[in-house]
Scaffold this motif. Structure first.
Motif, PDB file in Angstrom:
ATOM      1  N   UNK A  71       3.531 -18.305   1.852  1.00  0.00           N
ATOM      2  CA  UNK A  71       3.775 -16.853   1.814  1.00  0.00           C
ATOM      3  C   UNK A  71       5.067 -16.533   1.074  1.00  0.00           C
ATOM      4  N   UNK A  72       6.086 -17.324   1.282  1.00  0.00           N
ATOM      5  CA  UNK A  72       7.356 -17.082   0.586  1.00  0.00           C
ATOM      6  C   UNK A  72       7.201 -17.292  -0.913  1.00  0.00           C
ATOM      7  N   UNK A  73       6.411 -18.285  -1.306  1.00  0.00           N
ATOM      8  CA  UNK A  73       6.133 -18.505  -2.733  1.00  0.00           C
ATOM      9  C   UNK A  73       5.401 -17.299  -3.312  1.00  0.00           C
ATOM     10  N   UNK A  74       4.448 -16.780  -2.557  1.00  0.00           N
ATOM     11  CA  UNK A  74       3.684 -15.602  -2.969  1.00  0.00           C
ATOM     12  C   UNK A  74       4.609 -14.409  -3.185  1.00  0.00           C
ATOM     13  N   UNK A  75       5.450 -14.135  -2.201  1.00  0.00           N
ATOM     14  CA  UNK A  75       6.336 -12.976  -2.256  1.00  0.00           C
ATOM     15  C   UNK A  75       7.367 -13.117  -3.373  1.00  0.00           C
ATOM     16  N   UNK A  76       8.000 -14.252  -3.472  1.00  0.00           N
ATOM     17  CA  UNK A  76       9.038 -14.433  -4.489  1.00  0.00           C
ATOM     18  C   UNK A  76       8.460 -14.364  -5.899  1.00  0.00           C
ATOM     19  N   UNK A  77       7.220 -14.852  -6.064  1.00  0.00           N
ATOM     20  CA  UNK A  77       6.579 -14.760  -7.368  1.00  0.00           C
ATOM     21  C   UNK A  77       6.331 -13.323  -7.787  1.00  0.00           C
ATOM     22  N   UNK A  78       5.940 -12.482  -6.824  1.00  0.00           N
ATOM     23  CA  UNK A  78       5.699 -11.070  -7.123  1.00  0.00           C
ATOM     24  C   UNK A  78       6.999 -10.317  -7.360  1.00  0.00           C
ATOM     25  N   UNK A  79       7.990 -10.582  -6.523  1.00  0.00           N
ATOM     26  CA  UNK A  79       9.278  -9.886  -6.639  1.00  0.00           C
ATOM     27  C   UNK A  79       9.968 -10.220  -7.960  1.00  0.00           C
TER      28      UNK A  79
END
Length: 232
Positions: free
Chosen positions: A32-40
């Motif tokens: 989830x953190x990888x997902x969020x940081x990639x979008x941000x």
């Protein structure tokens, strides 16, 4: 609808409070953190963010740490899980929860800066309609951040070992709580009937998305895809 029945049953709460809480600190929160940081990284100042198939808001909580001023809309077909999301975001005035089928978002055309979807498209009765809806609501240049279990396309030692661990853990839950065995069997069936990560990447391309990041976990059992909408 089988999916709707599963995620509006007691199994949804069991999955969130038992399976998710056991696995998140070990693996899934990392995804989830990888997902969020990639979008941000692509849209750091996003204003409108939708988390489709949000469940109890596990992705949203990480996102708001990165961008606390954004408007976050949690959409899910599961009323029990949305109830948990409302509790989790009770003090956030900029967070909303909407009960919604992932084929028909109650969202305006081209209004979303970032769309998150975790374990979502695979659970759609009509995955291509879900992709079409994502294309409709995301702005040009907006981001679709996807996390899901994909059909495996290789059988190297790492993948085989991780797949065994994953299946053993899930099957164990079905043994501990036999009434949930059908829902757990559905999980395996949905993965086998879904795309591989690279096949899904081609689907996104056909719908006007460019995948700028593909990150595999557990030998490809789960993957994060970060895509940008190129077409209007």
């Amino acid at each position: 609808m089988k999916v709707k029945e599963i995620f509006n049953s007691d199994f949804a709460i069991y999955y969130e409070k038992v399976i998710n809480r056991l696995t998140s600190p070990i693996q899934i929160d990392k995804w989830r953190k990888t997902l969020v940081k990639g979008a941000v990284a692509l849209r750091p100042d996003a204003v409108t963010v939708v988390d489709c198939c949000s469940g109890a808001g596990n992705v949203g909580k990480f996102y708001l740490k990165e961008n606390p001023r954004a408007v976050l809309i949690n959409c899910d077909i599961s009323r029990p899980l949305l109830g948990l999301a409302k509790e989790n975001f009770a003090t956030n005035q900029n967070v909303f929860c909407v009960c919604s089928d992932n084929r028909f978002f109650p969202i305006k055309d081209r209004s979303v800066d970032i769309l998150f979807s975790s374990f979502c498209v695979r659970n759609s009765p009509e995955p291509l309609l879900t992709v079409e809806e994502a294309k409709r609501v995301i702005k040009k240049g907006g981001v679709w951040a996807i996390l899901d279990f994909f059909k495996l396309e290789r059988d190297d030692a790492c993948t085989v070992a991780n797949n065994f661990i994953f299946r053993f853990f899930m099957k164990l839950n079905g043994i501990v709580v036999p009434s949930y065995s059908e829902a757990i069997n559905y999980l395996f069936e949905s993965i086998e009937n879904f795309y591989t990560a690279r096949e899904f990447r081609k689907v996104l391309l056909k719908f006007g998305f460019t995948v700028v990041k593909l990150k595999e976990f557990m030998g490809g059992i789960a993957s994060v895809l970060i895509a940008i909408k190129e077409e209007v």
